[in-house]
Scaffold this motif. Structure first.
Motif, mmCIF file in Angstrom:
data_model
loop_
_atom_site.group_PDB
_atom_site.id
_atom_site.type_symbol
_atom_site.label_atom_id
_atom_site.label_comp_id
_atom_site.label_asym_id
_atom_site.label_seq_id
_atom_site.Cartn_x
_atom_site.Cartn_y
_atom_site.Cartn_z
ATOM 1 N N THR A 125 0.875 -0.920 0.032
ATOM 2 C CA THR A 125 0.084 0.065 0.050
ATOM 3 C C THR A 125 0.842 1.212 0.158
ATOM 4 O OG1 THR A 125 -1.362 -1.132 1.332
ATOM 5 C CG2 THR A 125 -1.947 1.044 1.164
ATOM 6 N N GLU B 120 3.822 1.769 -1.601
ATOM 7 C CA GLU B 120 4.324 1.910 -2.857
ATOM 8 C C GLU B 120 3.013 2.653 -3.382
ATOM 9 O OE1 GLU B 120 4.898 -1.503 -5.332
ATOM 10 O OE2 GLU B 120 6.213 0.252 -6.778
ATOM 11 N N ALA B 121 1.784 2.139 -3.450
ATOM 12 C CA ALA B 121 0.681 2.665 -4.129
ATOM 13 C C ALA B 121 0.186 4.165 -3.831
ATOM 14 C CB ALA B 121 -0.509 1.416 -4.052
ATOM 15 N N GLY C 214 2.320 6.149 -2.968
ATOM 16 C CA GLY C 214 3.364 7.084 -3.290
ATOM 17 C C GLY C 214 4.274 7.427 -2.179
ATOM 18 N N SER D 136 -3.308 1.992 5.747
ATOM 19 C CA SER D 136 -3.747 2.364 4.587
ATOM 20 C C SER D 136 -4.688 3.625 4.595
ATOM 21 C CB SER D 136 -4.639 1.058 3.904
ATOM 22 O OG SER D 136 -3.919 -0.005 3.854
ATOM 23 N N ILE D 137 -5.513 3.737 5.468
ATOM 24 C CA ILE D 137 -6.340 4.796 5.576
ATOM 25 C C ILE D 137 -5.813 6.145 5.759
ATOM 26 C CG2 ILE D 137 -8.200 5.764 7.191
ATOM 27 C CD1 ILE D 137 -9.144 2.898 7.710
ATOM 28 N N TYR E 147 -3.467 6.777 2.220
ATOM 29 C CA TYR E 147 -4.325 7.045 1.119
ATOM 30 C C TYR E 147 -5.228 8.511 1.446
ATOM 31 C CZ TYR E 147 -3.896 4.175 -2.629
ATOM 32 O OH TYR E 147 -3.265 3.471 -3.924
ATOM 33 N N TYR F 29 -2.497 10.760 0.494
ATOM 34 C CA TYR F 29 -2.317 10.857 -1.157
ATOM 35 C C TYR F 29 -3.597 11.375 -1.609
ATOM 36 C CZ TYR F 29 -1.715 8.539 -5.521
ATOM 37 O OH TYR F 29 -1.464 8.260 -7.065
ATOM 38 N N ARG F 30 -4.702 11.378 -0.984
ATOM 39 C CA ARG F 30 -5.884 11.998 -1.538
ATOM 40 C C ARG F 30 -5.964 13.454 -1.443
ATOM 41 N NH1 ARG F 30 -10.667 14.487 -0.011
ATOM 42 N NH2 ARG F 30 -9.760 14.696 2.296
ATOM 43 N N ARG G 56 -3.264 14.634 -4.067
ATOM 44 C CA ARG G 56 -3.838 14.656 -5.502
ATOM 45 C C ARG G 56 -4.773 16.048 -5.795
ATOM 46 N NH1 ARG G 56 -6.720 10.959 -7.001
ATOM 47 N NH2 ARG G 56 -7.174 10.205 -4.629
ATOM 48 N N ASN G 57 -5.860 16.120 -4.712
ATOM 49 C CA ASN G 57 -6.691 17.129 -4.751
ATOM 50 C C ASN G 57 -6.272 18.209 -4.267
ATOM 51 O OD1 ASN G 57 -8.219 14.974 -6.020
ATOM 52 N ND2 ASN G 57 -8.931 14.259 -3.882
ATOM 53 N N TYR H 62 -11.871 7.318 -7.056
ATOM 54 C CA TYR H 62 -12.743 7.060 -6.313
ATOM 55 C C TYR H 62 -13.313 8.325 -5.157
ATOM 56 C CZ TYR H 62 -9.478 7.533 -2.448
ATOM 57 O OH TYR H 62 -8.584 7.933 -1.380
ATOM 58 N N ASP H 63 -12.536 9.269 -5.177
ATOM 59 C CA ASP H 63 -12.783 10.504 -4.099
ATOM 60 C C ASP H 63 -13.273 11.671 -4.839
ATOM 61 O OD1 ASP H 63 -10.681 10.850 -5.752
ATOM 62 O OD2 ASP H 63 -8.931 11.289 -4.205
ATOM 63 N N MET I 135 -2.921 4.483 -7.957
ATOM 64 C CA MET I 135 -1.775 4.019 -7.509
ATOM 65 C C MET I 135 -0.576 4.713 -8.206
ATOM 66 S SD MET I 135 -3.044 0.095 -7.336
ATOM 67 C CE MET I 135 -3.842 0.305 -8.854
ATOM 68 N N GLU I 136 0.214 4.779 -7.472
ATOM 69 C CA GLU I 136 1.731 5.352 -7.807
ATOM 70 C C GLU I 136 2.822 3.986 -8.036
ATOM 71 O OE1 GLU I 136 2.814 8.813 -8.121
ATOM 72 O OE2 GLU I 136 0.689 9.255 -7.762
ATOM 73 N N ALA J 53 2.670 -0.394 -8.588
ATOM 74 C CA ALA J 53 1.575 -1.198 -7.915
ATOM 75 C C ALA J 53 0.587 -1.273 -8.828
ATOM 76 C CB ALA J 53 1.167 -0.238 -6.726
ATOM 77 N N LEU K 3 -4.481 -3.405 -5.377
ATOM 78 C CA LEU K 3 -4.264 -3.462 -3.773
ATOM 79 C C LEU K 3 -4.916 -4.610 -3.126
ATOM 80 C CD1 LEU K 3 -5.387 0.470 -3.165
ATOM 81 C CD2 LEU K 3 -3.073 -0.470 -2.668
ATOM 82 N N VAL L 198 -7.507 -3.924 1.842
ATOM 83 C CA VAL L 198 -7.087 -2.578 1.720
ATOM 84 C C VAL L 198 -7.886 -1.847 0.979
ATOM 85 C CG1 VAL L 198 -5.222 -1.118 1.051
ATOM 86 C CG2 VAL L 198 -4.603 -3.068 2.437
ATOM 87 N N ILE M 173 -10.261 1.727 2.199
ATOM 88 C CA ILE M 173 -9.978 2.995 1.661
ATOM 89 C C ILE M 173 -11.369 3.424 1.210
ATOM 90 C CG2 ILE M 173 -9.124 4.201 -0.204
ATOM 91 C CD1 ILE M 173 -6.477 2.389 -0.065
#
Lengths: 265, 265
Positions: free
Chosen positions: A134, A136-137, A139, A251-252, A255, A258-259, A262-263, B201-202, B237-238, B241, B244, B248, B252
């Motif tokens: 997770t 890696e995913a 970032g 993970s929560i 992410y 990461y969220r 990204r936003n 998703y977000d 995902m970065e 990956a 997931l 996980v 999320i």
């Protein structure tokens, strides 16, 4: 072709799967399966074993990668003995352990907003591998672990990383909380996931340098470690849930960072 | 006190741990450990076994709960045989399976914004249990599974739920996609987590009735099932990956819905 279960190499592979001590002594770990072999950096690979019945197919599929490596064919019976999995895929390799330097892991802290996950004494191999996957995913720039965290080179952990172990830098810290200083000096804030925190995880700003600190599955964070964090954060829970799985909590948080990144709102 | 490994009850408990067929035939499942016994609804419990060496401590700790139940003491050797765990905690009980009705699970859809997780053919017992655990924490109203999803009553799954199995309603659907209609008729939108989705998703609004659809660990969602969803969503995902872990991904999504519902912005 190796056909004897008593062969030295066979015993060695089995010992490397089973024992951390043996892995550390030799500086090697065992990787099984096609996908994990395919993704392993060729220059890390020390030895390759292929099961007799899978040889033709694997040579076909991985001709280019195998051309630079020497490999040994073993009988299917021998392969089953070497393998840690219930349904072996016919390829197994010994890979050199990597030793990342914490200073190097942090050297880009001035140039980018880094993201780390810090793990205190995580014990479940599947959890640890899933956290790498997770990370890696999402970032993340690396995983930093207390010395008593379970061994990343355990075969079950390696499998659960789904290849992230090759790409996510990591570090086992002898003095775990002392690492937090190194992060804080570089403007990376340490957020401890803590059941007693009053601040919900989703009101903080993770667009700057961020490290999430996650405790042991059964006992959570030690008092000393938790006290060295910049901020405690909680993951709110409904119902009678008392805690979350450590990989889920990681993970929560990863992410959410990461969220936010990204936003840009 | 039961001291014989050949005792009928001992063999029955072992069979219930090992075999889904036996669990379904008897309508029972095995629960081990103090915490899981302590949280089990008393009226669901059919039989209780306590290991000789743990009896005094367990009687002390669970006097009130045990007063309404009859229990049998077994020798430590017999308990080890009955137990599925490496370090048994000295208490094991047989619990009656629950059969939730899908119409009842949905009957509050007019009164509240419901949240469900839909699972197609999840195979890993630990993943399934962890999804139940997270679903409870995120305030979900239930878990709906395809018929070929692994058995919730597997001892490893039960353990991973950390008690959520007692509190989160669930349903195995013979015709899985047909359930989506029942949800959609009640204004619950089905969001399929799909690697080929173009919508992150977000960016969706989960403050109304929401169901997240998650596919099998190795193969993802089947084409038919995915085509019955209202919307496909991706989890960005970065790195390299490719996917997931299923628990996980579920976490999320569930926590994004819960985050939106808690923060009314």
């Amino acid at each position: 072709m190796i056909t004897s279960l008593q062969n030295r190499n066979v015993k060695e592979a089995a010992a490397l799967s089973a024992k951390k001590k043996e892995r550390d002594r030799q500086g090697l770990f065992v990787v099984e399966g096609k996908k994990m072999f395919g993704e392993a950096p060729a220059e890390w690979i020390s030895r390759v074993y292929i099961a007799e019945s899978a040889e033709a197919e694997i040579l076909e599929q991985y001709r280019a990668k195998l051309s630079g490596l020497s490999y040994e064919t073993v009988s299917d019976e021998v392969f089953a003995k070497m393998s840690d999995t219930v349904t072996p895929q016919g390829i197994l390799c010994l890979v050199r352990q990597q030793h990342y330097n914490i200073e190097e892991m942090l050297e880009n802290a001035n140039k980018k907003r880094m993201l780390f996950i810090l793990l205190e004494d995580i014990q479940d191999p599947g959890n640890l591998g899933t956290i790498f996957r997770t990370a890696e995913a999402a970032g993340a720039d690396g995983v930093i672990m207390s010395e008593r965290t379970t061994d990343i080179y355990n075969p079950k952990t390696i499998r659960s990383t789904m290849g992230a172990v090759y790409r996510v830098p990591f570090f086992y810290a002898e003095n775990f909380p002392s690492i937090f200083n190194k992060l804080q000096e570089r403007n990376i804030s340490v957020y401890a996931a803590h059941l007693k925190a009053e601040t919900a995880y989703d009101v903080c700003d993770y667009k700057k340098g961020t490290a999430f600190l996650i405790g042991n599955e059964a006992n959570g964070l030690s008092r000393e470690t938790a006290s060295c964090a910049d901020q405690w954060i909680s993951i709110p829970m409904e119902g009678r849930a008392e805690s979350l799985n450590a990989a889920v909590a990681s993970s929560i948080l990863l992410y959410e960072a990461y969220r936010q990144r990204r936003n840009r709102t």
